[in-house]
Design a protein around this motif. Structure first.
Motif, PDB file in Angstrom:
ATOM      1  N   VAL A 193       7.381  12.423  13.824  1.00 16.53           N
ATOM      2  CA  VAL A 193       7.382  11.132  13.492  1.00 16.53           C
ATOM      3  C   VAL A 193       6.432  10.566  12.384  1.00 16.53           C
ATOM      4  O   VAL A 193       5.409  10.877  12.708  1.00 16.53           O
ATOM      5  CB  VAL A 193       7.647  10.113  14.862  1.00 16.53           C
ATOM      6  CG1 VAL A 193       7.830   8.592  14.195  1.00 16.53           C
ATOM      7  CG2 VAL A 193       8.672  10.576  15.634  1.00 16.53           C
ATOM      8  N   ILE A 194       7.141  10.167  11.289  1.00 18.24           N
ATOM      9  CA  ILE A 194       6.165   9.453  10.155  1.00 18.24           C
ATOM     10  C   ILE A 194       6.233   8.111  10.739  1.00 18.24           C
ATOM     11  O   ILE A 194       7.213   7.280  10.702  1.00 18.24           O
ATOM     12  CB  ILE A 194       6.768   9.945   8.853  1.00 18.24           C
ATOM     13  CG1 ILE A 194       6.916  11.223   8.566  1.00 18.24           C
ATOM     14  CG2 ILE A 194       6.067   9.137   7.898  1.00 18.24           C
ATOM     15  CD1 ILE A 194       7.637  11.677   7.560  1.00 18.24           C
ATOM     16  N   PHE A 195       5.009   7.294  10.718  1.00 18.74           N
ATOM     17  CA  PHE A 195       4.984   6.137  10.951  1.00 18.74           C
ATOM     18  C   PHE A 195       3.977   5.518   9.822  1.00 18.74           C
ATOM     19  O   PHE A 195       2.928   5.835   9.595  1.00 18.74           O
ATOM     20  CB  PHE A 195       3.857   5.955  12.420  1.00 18.74           C
ATOM     21  CG  PHE A 195       3.918   4.436  12.817  1.00 18.74           C
ATOM     22  CD1 PHE A 195       3.615   3.327  12.198  1.00 18.74           C
ATOM     23  CD2 PHE A 195       4.317   4.176  14.453  1.00 18.74           C
ATOM     24  CE1 PHE A 195       3.498   2.165  12.427  1.00 18.74           C
ATOM     25  CE2 PHE A 195       4.200   3.175  14.765  1.00 18.74           C
ATOM     26  CZ  PHE A 195       4.161   1.860  14.058  1.00 18.74           C
ATOM     27  N   VAL A 196       4.463   4.431   8.940  1.00 13.31           N
ATOM     28  CA  VAL A 196       3.908   3.773   7.921  1.00 13.31           C
ATOM     29  C   VAL A 196       3.924   2.322   7.898  1.00 13.31           C
ATOM     30  O   VAL A 196       4.905   1.825   8.663  1.00 13.31           O
ATOM     31  CB  VAL A 196       4.579   4.535   6.519  1.00 13.31           C
ATOM     32  CG1 VAL A 196       4.459   6.007   6.429  1.00 13.31           C
ATOM     33  CG2 VAL A 196       5.934   3.985   6.681  1.00 13.31           C
ATOM     34  N   PRO A 197       3.295   1.470   7.137  1.00 11.40           N
ATOM     35  CA  PRO A 197       1.960   2.114   6.631  1.00 11.40           C
ATOM     36  C   PRO A 197       0.757   1.876   7.265  1.00 11.40           C
ATOM     37  O   PRO A 197      -0.481   2.012   6.798  1.00 11.40           O
ATOM     38  CB  PRO A 197       1.938   1.156   5.114  1.00 11.40           C
ATOM     39  CG  PRO A 197       2.552  -0.061   5.617  1.00 11.40           C
ATOM     40  CD  PRO A 197       3.602   0.130   6.819  1.00 11.40           C
ATOM     41  N   MET A 255       0.851  -1.088   0.073  1.00 14.10           N
ATOM     42  CA  MET A 255      -0.073  -0.048   0.030  1.00 14.10           C
ATOM     43  C   MET A 255       0.822   1.283   0.130  1.00 14.10           C
ATOM     44  O   MET A 255       0.319   2.567  -0.173  1.00 14.10           O
ATOM     45  CB  MET A 255      -1.023  -0.133   1.155  1.00 14.10           C
ATOM     46  CG  MET A 255      -2.057  -0.686   1.064  1.00 14.10           C
ATOM     47  SD  MET A 255      -3.064  -0.803   2.569  1.00 14.10           S
ATOM     48  CE  MET A 255      -4.161  -2.188   1.926  1.00 14.10           C
ATOM     49  N   ILE A 256       2.106   0.952   0.083  1.00 12.89           N
ATOM     50  CA  ILE A 256       3.015   2.309   0.118  1.00 12.89           C
ATOM     51  C   ILE A 256       4.073   1.760  -0.694  1.00 12.89           C
ATOM     52  O   ILE A 256       4.825   0.940  -0.549  1.00 12.89           O
ATOM     53  CB  ILE A 256       3.165   3.020   1.393  1.00 12.89           C
ATOM     54  CG1 ILE A 256       4.036   4.362   1.385  1.00 12.89           C
ATOM     55  CG2 ILE A 256       4.268   2.033   2.362  1.00 12.89           C
ATOM     56  CD1 ILE A 256       4.083   5.157   2.517  1.00 12.89           C
ATOM     57  N   THR A 257       4.592   2.881  -1.595  1.00 13.41           N
ATOM     58  CA  THR A 257       5.816   2.557  -2.130  1.00 13.41           C
ATOM     59  C   THR A 257       6.947   3.438  -1.945  1.00 13.41           C
ATOM     60  O   THR A 257       6.747   4.409  -1.152  1.00 13.41           O
ATOM     61  CB  THR A 257       5.572   2.931  -3.840  1.00 13.41           C
ATOM     62  OG1 THR A 257       5.325   4.219  -3.890  1.00 13.41           O
ATOM     63  CG2 THR A 257       4.457   1.998  -4.516  1.00 13.41           C
ATOM     64  N   ALA A 258       8.224   3.326  -2.328  1.00 13.66           N
ATOM     65  CA  ALA A 258       9.318   3.970  -1.734  1.00 13.66           C
ATOM     66  C   ALA A 258       9.158   5.466  -2.222  1.00 13.66           C
ATOM     67  O   ALA A 258       9.553   6.646  -1.744  1.00 13.66           O
ATOM     68  CB  ALA A 258      10.625   3.560  -2.384  1.00 13.66           C
ATOM     69  N   ASP A 259       8.471   5.756  -3.478  1.00 13.97           N
ATOM     70  CA  ASP A 259       8.439   7.120  -4.083  1.00 13.97           C
ATOM     71  C   ASP A 259       7.216   7.713  -3.332  1.00 13.97           C
ATOM     72  O   ASP A 259       7.475   8.885  -2.918  1.00 13.97           O
ATOM     73  CB  ASP A 259       7.836   7.007  -5.451  1.00 13.97           C
ATOM     74  CG  ASP A 259       8.786   6.997  -6.512  1.00 13.97           C
ATOM     75  OD1 ASP A 259       9.916   7.246  -6.194  1.00 13.97           O
ATOM     76  OD2 ASP A 259       8.494   6.554  -7.673  1.00 13.97           O
ATOM     77  N   GLN A 260       6.265   7.143  -2.944  1.00 12.31           N
ATOM     78  CA  GLN A 260       5.255   7.598  -2.138  1.00 12.31           C
ATOM     79  C   GLN A 260       5.749   8.131  -0.718  1.00 12.31           C
ATOM     80  O   GLN A 260       5.405   9.020  -0.258  1.00 12.31           O
ATOM     81  CB  GLN A 260       3.988   6.731  -1.829  1.00 12.31           C
ATOM     82  CG  GLN A 260       3.185   6.768  -3.026  1.00 12.31           C
ATOM     83  CD  GLN A 260       2.278   5.555  -2.937  1.00 12.31           C
ATOM     84  OE1 GLN A 260       2.331   4.568  -2.427  1.00 12.31           O
ATOM     85  NE2 GLN A 260       0.965   5.908  -3.390  1.00 12.31           N
ATOM     86  N   ALA A 272      12.515  -1.851  -0.314  1.00 11.48           N
ATOM     87  CA  ALA A 272      12.637  -0.408  -0.700  1.00 11.48           C
ATOM     88  C   ALA A 272      12.216   0.802   0.117  1.00 11.48           C
ATOM     89  O   ALA A 272      12.682   1.890   0.187  1.00 11.48           O
ATOM     90  CB  ALA A 272      12.034  -0.256  -2.288  1.00 11.48           C
ATOM     91  N   VAL A 273      11.114   0.347   0.781  1.00 12.80           N
ATOM     92  CA  VAL A 273      10.718   1.348   1.902  1.00 12.80           C
ATOM     93  C   VAL A 273      11.301   1.342   2.986  1.00 12.80           C
ATOM     94  O   VAL A 273      11.758   2.374   3.628  1.00 12.80           O
ATOM     95  CB  VAL A 273       8.982   1.017   2.173  1.00 12.80           C
ATOM     96  CG1 VAL A 273       8.682   1.758   3.279  1.00 12.80           C
ATOM     97  CG2 VAL A 273       8.001   1.095   0.877  1.00 12.80           C
TER      98      VAL A 273
END
Ligand code: 13P
Ligand code: SF4
Length: 301
Positions: free
Chosen positions: A143-147, A88-93, A115-116
């Protein structure tokens, strides 16, 4: 039986170890050398002296094993076994999100592509997310927390922090609804309730504890409860029942099936070891960066 014998023979010939996630089919769990959660499997991959790791789980888990043990051959019996949340999340996103929050630290759930992970400061699993957040980030840090939005919400509630989140989720855990848990509680009023932190917040609110799959095994062993309602992928019940014959386990719902986790079969394990097929490889530059975030997790852990 014949398949199991062939697997044992191939294991000895190839000096192989079979690692299986707690959601794998019962017969796959039973043939594995180690069954565990994402964290436990990563630790086993880092410690094994085997030359070959046969990874019975989903792709990001096998990829993590390869990143930690680049000198070993890692096979996944069915290369289509992905994790929709990880995709649901790519390195670009993620790079875009980082550009919108310059200076923010980035933590990613292990359910991400290599890659993420390569774009993150560190990685976590559901077993250690809270501890890692507490030990790693200063109170004033963004802090960014994904995904996984639900794991992020769970850790945010436990730590009193705000995260920049991504709206990812696990389609299997999203199928578990508060109504399912309420109905099981009505049917089994004495039962304790454990759920995975990938569940919706309204489901977590109804639980006694939200735990990683290995945490669920520990809870079931140690708790005085004789009946336990389990809100996670239904493959989990095999191990819980096997390890706790005196206790009764009820799935919150039979709908919580991860089709990707069910792609691995005994036949495919034999085939993988005979043909040395679906070898997991991670490009060197990505692996080097992703390893930093995994190593930091293992250190803090
Ligand atoms: P655990 O690390 O708790 O085993 O969870 C992995 C997973 O994919 C849950 O859906
Ligand atoms: Fe991914 Fe959900 Fe399956 Fe776990 S249960 S592997 S998070 S899709």
């Amino acid at each position: 039986m014949e398949l199991v014998e062939r697997i044992k023979k191939l294991k000895a010939e190839r000096n192989a170890v079979i690692l299986a996630h707690n959601y794998q089919l019962p017969e796959v769990q039973d043939v594995a050398d180690f069954v565990g959660d994402s964290l436990g499997l990563s630790i086993q991959a880092s410690r094994t002296s085997a030359d070959l790791i046969v990874f019975c789980g989903v792709y990001f888990m096998a990829e993590t094993a390869k990143i930690i043990s680049p000198e070993k051959t890692v096979l996944i019996p069915d290369a289509r076994a992905g994790c929709p949340m990880a995709d649901m999340i790519t390195a670009d996103q993620l790079r875009y999100l980082k550009s919108r929050h310059q200076g923010a630290k980035v933590i990613c759930y292990v359910n991400t592509t290599a890659a993420v992970k390569a774009e993150c400061d560190l990685c976590c699993t559901s077993a250690n997310a809270e501890t890692i957040v507490r030990k790693t980030f200063r109170d004033d840090e963004e802090v960014i927390f994904v995904p996984d939005q639900y794991l992020a919400a769970f850790v945010a509630a436990r730590t009193g922090r705000d995260f920049v989140i991504w709206k990812g989720f696990c389609p299997t855990h999203a199928r578990i609804l508060p109504e399912h848990v309420k109905e099981q509680k009505r049917l089994h009023p004495e039962a304790a309730v454990i759920v995975h932190p990938e569940c919706r917040p309204a489901v977590i609110e109804l639980a006694d504890q939200a735990l990683s799959t290995e945490g669920m095994c520990r809870f079931s062993r140690e708790s005085a409860a004789l009946q336990i309602i389990v809100g996670t992928e239904i493959g989990m019940l095999h191990r819980l029942r096997k390890e706790n014959p005196g206790k009764t386990f009820y799935p919150a719902t039979e709908l919580a099936v991860c089709p990707n986790m069910k792609l691995t079969t005994l036949e495919k394990i034999v085939w993988a070891m005979e043909e040395m097929t679906h070898e997991v490889d991670v490009p060197e530059e990505i692996a080097r960066k992703a390893r930093v975030s995994i190593d930091r997790m293992l250190e803090v852990n």
